[in-house]
Design a protein around this motif. Structure first.
Motif: not given
Length: 557
Positions: A422-434
């Motif tokens: 899901l994150m890959k399809n929406h181009r979301v990086n879970p570590l982006g906030g860190c």
């Protein structure tokens, strides 16, 4: 008629009287020598000079050396392990210590006749926390940088003369040869340029030593998670690498070490040090040890003569002064390593150079730290924008994430796979906030090292209640302000955590406040300004978000 017997002069009473008078005279002479040693030394020197003159006029004695001292034919001078002193050679206690005083705008000290070392060295441009001139090596029993013979007890007695401005020459005649020591001062860099030459060497000559030493320094404990810089240590740079030997009074036996092929040896505390930079053809070894009873630590460089010769020469530069990184780097790049900037030293050097440039513009180290903080936050601003966009996209898919958690509550592996897709399809990086925090971490550590090690910030005032940026805030104002700003920043920053984790995170500003209480106020100032910048940055992002919502509403209408 018998002849009357005449009384003899050598009767028992006369002999007893002579013995008593002789013993009284010997006891009196012994008492007078102990009470007035200098008068008897001068008398012995006059008699020795007269004897030398008579021998010279009579052709001299085959056992007399060029200094007018008679060698003892029975002594085993050829044995290098023999520590006896031949007749005619002054023992270390025979001559009282004399000094030559020197003083200029940078420092004042005494050059001792014992080893031609340095005593009573004071740095005139620096004061300690008690507002007294900083002293280097005052706790050492021996004069620092004293030159002596290897394998010989006691100190050499030098005759010292001034041969020029800031230039001194010392000569010592020993049973192993003549030692000549030349010292030239470079006061602006707190350096002693030294050359020692031993000539007319006898088989008993082994080599020369150079001594460093100081009193044991009681180290202070560090704050939570971060160590204190206010401690004492040896720094040794050898062909095998770097060694930092932290001096712990409770573990002083661990200090007994011998390190070979030494190029730099130093003994120092947080802001001041003494050290030796070797420039000789003979590479020395250094022995470090501590004496808990005497309350001192000592480092002794030993130059050993490997091949027998008629002469032996060593050259080195000795330093006693402030640990100014830029000054030490101009002296020698390896010697500058006594300033410990840690694992991010390459960042720390740039930070220090930048801060010094800001200081030349603003004239205040606190303002320089503030400007540095703003520059750092501007550099990581693009990454903060990326982090904000990543978190915003994460918020958009929260309903879908919640649905996946409910659907695959019993299958954690499948849940993780679906969430990653899901994150890959929406181009979301879970570590982006860190990412911004990770980028600032090396800067934080490097700045901590700079504030803790740089003499430039020692006793540097900021203003109002902060008179020393290298010490903690005396009234804890900055730690409290920092905690408040971190709390506000946390409240206005959106997060994607579950409620339990969010509640735990609310205690972080309080923990950081206690964490910062014991740290240098300069570092606390950096974190406070950084958190304040973060609040303004988040307010801008929230304003941008409101603008986007209004645009969407207008478009929908």
């Amino acid at each position: 008629m018998s002849q009357e017997k005449q009384p003899s002069f050598l009767d028992s009473k006369t002999i007893l009287a002579i013995v008593l008078v002789g013993m009284s005279w010997i006891a009196w002479q012994s008492y007078m020598k102990k009470k007035y040693p200098h008068a008897y030394e001068q008398k012995a020197q006059v008699e020795q000079s007269a004897e030398a003159t008579n021998n010279a006029e009579g052709g001299g004695s085959p056992n007399q050396d060029t200094a007018g001292n008679v060698e003892n034919p029975g002594s085993t001078v050829g044995d290098s392990n023999d520590l006896t002193t031949p007749v005619g050679i002054p023992t270390p206690s025979d001559r009282a210590e004399s000094v030559v005083h020197y003083e200029d705008e940078y420092w004042s000290f005494d050059i001792s006749s014992k080893g031609m070392g340095i005593r009573n060295l004071h740095l005139k441009k620096y004061t300690d926390r008690k507002n007294e001139l900083v002293s280097v090596g005052r706790g050492s029993l021996e004069p620092i940088f004293a030159t002596n013979l290897s394998g010989r007890r006691g100190e050499l007695d030098f005759t010292i003369e001034t041969i020029g401005e800031g230039q001194f020459k010392g000569t010592a005649v020993t049973e192993s040869g003549q030692i000549t020591k030349l010292v030239s001062l470079r006061s602006s860099q707190y350096l002693f340029e030294t050359e020692v030459v031993a000539t007319g060497l006898k088989p008993s000559f082994v080599g020369l030593t150079v001594t460093m030493g100081d009193k044991l320094y009681e180290s202070k404990k560090g704050g939570f998670m971060l160590p204190a810089f206010d401690h004492q240590e040896f720094f040794i740079r050898s062909n095998s690498g770097k060694d930092r030997l932290a001096i712990n009074v409770e573990k002083l036996t661990e200090l007994d070490k011998t390190i070979n092929q030494v190029r730099v040896a130093a003994l120092g505390t947080q802001y001041f040090a003494q050290g030796v930079i070797d420039n000789s053809d003979v590479i020395p070894e250094v022995k470090t040890y501590g004496d808990i009873q005497a309350g001192i630590v000592t480092g002794r460089l030993q130059y050993t003569m490997l091949n027998k010769a008629d002469a032996f020469k060593i050259r080195y530069r000795s330093f006693a002064g402030p640990k100014s990184f830029e000054m030490l780097e101009r002296i020698d790049s390896e010697f500058a390593e006594i300033v410990n900037f840690g694992m991010f030293s390459w960042i720390a050097k740039y930070i220090l150079h930048m801060m010094k440039w800001f200081y030349t513009l603003l004239g205040n180290w606190g303002l320089a730290i503030i400007l540095l903080t703003i520059i750092v936050r501007l550099i990581v601003l693009p990454f903060a924008v990326m982090s904000y966009k990543s978190m915003k996209n994460m918020q958009k898919i929260q309903p879908q994430i919640k649905a996946l958690r409910e659907k695959y509550a019993e299958d954690k592996q499948r849940l993780n796979q679906e969430m990653m897709g899901l994150m890959k399809n929406h181009r979301v990086n879970p570590l982006g906030g860190c990412l911004p925090m990770l980028l600032q971490f090396p800067v934080f550590i490097a700045l901590y090292q700079v504030l803790g090690q740089s003499i430039e910030l020692y006793q540097a005032p900021f203003g109002l209640w902060i008179h020393d940026l290298s010490l903690k805030d005396p009234f804890y104002v900055l730690p409290v302000l920092m905690g408040i700003t971190m709390f506000i920043q946390q409240r206005i920053t959106p997060n994607t955590m579950d409620p339990a984790q969010a509640k735990v995170l609310m205690f972080m500003p309080l923990l950081f406040t206690f964490f910062m209480v014991s740290l240098p106020s300069g570092l606390t100032l950096y974190i406070f300004i950084s958190a304040l910048f973060g609040i303004l940055q988040q307010m801008y992002f929230m304003r941008e978000k409101k603008t986007e919502l209004k645009t969407v509403e207008v478009t929908a209408k």
